[in-house]
Design an enzyme around this catalytic site. Sequence first.
Site: not given
Length: 115
Positions: A9, A22
């Site tokens: 990501s 995350y």
Amino acid sequence: HGHLVGISSVAGIRGSRNMASYAASKAFVSTYLDGLRNLAASLRLPICVTEIQPGFMDSGTAHGKIFWSVSLEKAAQLSLRAIRRRTKHVYITSRWRLIAIFMRYAPDFLWNRCQ
């Protein structure tokens, strides 16, 4: 021989106060894939490693309210195209490349403040 594909990501480029775990996990995935790619190359193994780094995905929870979100269908199409081309790294969508460059090279004071 083969082809490994990992999903990371753009969140993994810099730590985030709102989602530190995350961002850290995505940074790990990116670094791990890079290491696997370098290992395969150093051993002259015919293994391709592709990293897919999407930005925001329109998964239905945000109802299209996230800036520059991409549909899951479009993300799948772009990912498959990168895999078929044996691309080492791809941003989904390519406009995230500009954001990634800014995130990598912007001075720290724009992101973090000590109180």
